[in-house]
Enzyme design. Sequence first.
Site, mmCIF file in Angstrom:
data_model
loop_
_atom_site.group_PDB
_atom_site.id
_atom_site.type_symbol
_atom_site.label_atom_id
_atom_site.label_comp_id
_atom_site.label_asym_id
_atom_site.label_seq_id
_atom_site.Cartn_x
_atom_site.Cartn_y
_atom_site.Cartn_z
ATOM 1 N N ARG A 32 0.831 -1.214 0.000
ATOM 2 C CA ARG A 32 0.000 0.000 0.000
ATOM 3 C C ARG A 32 0.862 1.259 0.000
ATOM 4 O O ARG A 32 0.422 2.311 -0.472
ATOM 5 C CB ARG A 32 -0.978 -0.043 1.178
ATOM 6 N N GLU B 263 4.650 -9.732 14.174
ATOM 7 C CA GLU B 263 4.052 -10.109 15.454
ATOM 8 C C GLU B 263 4.528 -11.511 15.873
ATOM 9 O O GLU B 263 4.873 -11.742 17.021
ATOM 10 C CB GLU B 263 2.538 -10.068 15.321
HETATM 11 P P1 AMP Z 1 3.724 -2.858 12.110
HETATM 12 O O1 AMP Z 1 4.992 -3.440 11.540
HETATM 13 O O2 AMP Z 1 3.246 -3.609 13.334
HETATM 14 O O3 AMP Z 1 3.838 -1.375 12.373
HETATM 15 O O4 AMP Z 1 2.579 -3.091 11.038
HETATM 16 C C1 AMP Z 1 2.470 -2.243 9.953
HETATM 17 C C2 AMP Z 1 2.171 -2.966 8.677
HETATM 18 O O5 AMP Z 1 1.136 -3.931 8.836
HETATM 19 C C3 AMP Z 1 1.685 -1.980 7.639
HETATM 20 O O6 AMP Z 1 2.238 -2.330 6.365
HETATM 21 C C4 AMP Z 1 0.177 -2.114 7.682
HETATM 22 O O7 AMP Z 1 -0.360 -2.006 6.395
HETATM 23 C C5 AMP Z 1 -0.092 -3.490 8.294
HETATM 24 N N1 AMP Z 1 -1.061 -3.444 9.406
HETATM 25 C C6 AMP Z 1 -0.795 -3.666 10.726
HETATM 26 N N2 AMP Z 1 -1.899 -3.576 11.486
HETATM 27 C C7 AMP Z 1 -2.913 -3.263 10.637
HETATM 28 C C8 AMP Z 1 -4.335 -2.996 10.805
HETATM 29 N N3 AMP Z 1 -4.947 -3.027 12.002
HETATM 30 N N4 AMP Z 1 -5.054 -2.690 9.693
HETATM 31 C C9 AMP Z 1 -4.465 -2.639 8.470
HETATM 32 N N5 AMP Z 1 -3.163 -2.880 8.242
HETATM 33 C C10 AMP Z 1 -2.383 -3.183 9.309
#
Ligand code: AMP
Length: 181
Positions: free
Chosen positions: A64, A101
């Site tokens: 995205r 995660e």
């Molecule tokens: P993070 O590495 O935990 O910051 O997760 C960010 C990535 O995961 C981004 O590329 C987001 O598009 C996706 N992502 C994580 N949580 C969500 C959520 N609740 N809704 C949509 N996309 C998410």
Amino acid sequence: MSSSLQQELIAAIRNIADYPKPGIMFRDITTLLGNPRAFRRAIDELVHPFAGTKIDKVAGIEARGFIMGGAMAHQMSAGFVPIRKKGKLPHDTVSIAYSLEYGVDEMEMHRDAIKPGEKVVLVDDLIATGGTAEGATKLLQQMGADIVAACFIIDLPELGGRKKLEALGVEVRTLISFDGH
Ligand code: AMP
């Protein structure tokens, strides 16, 4: 940023409970991208702080971040650099492991995509734990990028991603935030 614009962007995002797994509220930006006014206003707001600053490259995180990053790069007359999942880029790459995660993954960019000292804006749709953006930040910094800011439409502040990037010396800009995961 005006609260009416924030309300407009919030209204343009679709919320899908328990996707991709129970307990996660998925913030689906495809509805925002499909809404001409919301898409334009989000991109305008993201590029606004850089008016008058020469940005060399926008680096977007697959997938995205490519859509937003392409639009931002065009508007700022900057180049675009894709940061991709392992194995997708055809030329010499540099890669970095980053934490998800559960477990780790790897992301890559072309070795010649950034010249040392270039001013770069990093972009993705959403920052949650910050693991993905932290990996991209380290990759860009390894290549000598001067990261001017990391931009996201959505912040999930309870998950602490912003602090992770700020600890690496990167300014974080987000347009809206949601409580919870
Ligand atoms: P993070 O590495 O935990 O910051 O997760 C960010 C990535 O995961 C981004 O590329 C987001 O598009 C996706 N992502 C994580 N949580 C969500 C959520 N609740 N809704 C949509 N996309 C998410």
